[in-house]
Design a protein around this motif. Structure first.
Motif, PDB file in Angstrom:
ATOM      1  N   ARG A  93     -12.714   3.024   1.337  1.00 35.55           N
ATOM      2  CA  ARG A  93     -11.690   1.340   1.188  1.00 35.55           C
ATOM      3  C   ARG A  93     -10.684   1.293   1.044  1.00 35.55           C
ATOM      4  N   LEU A  94      -9.864   2.796   0.567  1.00 38.16           N
ATOM      5  CA  LEU A  94      -8.882   2.448   0.086  1.00 38.16           C
ATOM      6  C   LEU A  94      -7.629   1.849   1.477  1.00 38.16           C
ATOM      7  N   LYS A 100      -5.805  -2.979   6.673  1.00 38.09           N
ATOM      8  CA  LYS A 100      -5.552  -4.735   6.291  1.00 38.09           C
ATOM      9  C   LYS A 100      -4.239  -5.642   5.234  1.00 38.09           C
ATOM     10  N   ALA A 101      -4.061  -4.470   4.569  1.00 34.22           N
ATOM     11  CA  ALA A 101      -3.126  -5.681   3.675  1.00 34.22           C
ATOM     12  C   ALA A 101      -1.677  -5.394   3.948  1.00 34.22           C
ATOM     13  N   GLY A 102      -1.332  -4.582   4.992  1.00 36.15           N
ATOM     14  CA  GLY A 102      -0.145  -4.364   5.637  1.00 36.15           C
ATOM     15  C   GLY A 102       0.069  -5.240   6.372  1.00 36.15           C
ATOM     16  N   LEU A 110       0.166  -1.002   4.112  1.00 37.54           N
ATOM     17  CA  LEU A 110       0.521  -1.000   2.745  1.00 37.54           C
ATOM     18  C   LEU A 110       1.165   0.306   2.127  1.00 37.54           C
ATOM     19  N   SER A 111       0.761   0.932   2.694  1.00 35.58           N
ATOM     20  CA  SER A 111       1.459   2.468   2.218  1.00 35.58           C
ATOM     21  C   SER A 111       2.816   2.487   2.633  1.00 35.58           C
ATOM     22  N   ASP A 112       2.908   1.673   4.159  1.00 29.86           N
ATOM     23  CA  ASP A 112       4.711   1.963   4.572  1.00 29.86           C
ATOM     24  C   ASP A 112       5.516   0.713   3.571  1.00 29.86           C
ATOM     25  N   PHE A 113       5.091   0.293   3.635  1.00 26.76           N
ATOM     26  CA  PHE A 113       5.551  -0.409   2.322  1.00 26.76           C
ATOM     27  C   PHE A 113       6.026   0.137   1.298  1.00 26.76           C
ATOM     28  N   LEU A 114       5.037   0.737   0.963  1.00 32.13           N
ATOM     29  CA  LEU A 114       5.281   1.383  -0.845  1.00 32.13           C
ATOM     30  C   LEU A 114       5.999   2.325  -0.818  1.00 32.13           C
TER      31      LEU A 114
END
Length: 135
Positions: A93-94, A100-102, A110-114
């Motif tokens: 799910r993560l 999806k959130a990216g 999203l992890s690219d942004f984080l």
């Protein structure tokens, strides 16, 4: 620890594992006198415990039957496996959320942004940021 004591400890451990689906108090009650019994069996003659009494799992099944406890259901996985299945589901799910959130914030994931939020100099030694592969 002598070799006989080691053999007894291994046999008791495997019996306890075979009875792992039972509540701890019941399991402890079933194997309470087992080490003493196994020591007597070893003292009576030659051969290993498995040769004389059978495999520990079979012995555990006999203990279960003698106590009137039904065999474990094969349909229900052990607690450890259920936990691992739950962890795998959360990770899946993560990963989906990451993908999806990216795009919502303009990144592939999203992890690219984080990763851009890491403190200067990397994460090494910074207690609030998770460890990287270089640490």
């Amino acid at each position: 620890m002598t070799t006989q004591e080691q053999e007894i400890a291994r046999y008791v451990h495997r019996v306890r594992l075979a009875l792992d689906d039972l509540p701890m108090a019941l399991r402890d009650e079933l194997v309470e006198d087992l080490p003493e019994h196994l020591a007597e069996v070893l003292a009576e003659g030659d051969g290993t415990l498995a040769e004389r009494l059978g495999e520990p799992e079979a012995y555990a099944a006999e203990l279960r039957t003698a106590a009137g406890i039904p065999a474990p259901s094969k349909a229900r996985p052990r607690t450890d496996q259920r936990f691992l299945d739950g962890v795998a589901a959360v990770r899946t799910r993560l990963r989906r959320l990451d993908v999806k959130a990216g795009p919502v914030i303009g990144y592939a994931r999203l992890s690219d942004f984080l990763t851009l939020l890491r403190p200067p100099g990397g994460c090494c030694g910074v207690t609030w940021w998770p460890r990287c592969s270089a640490c």
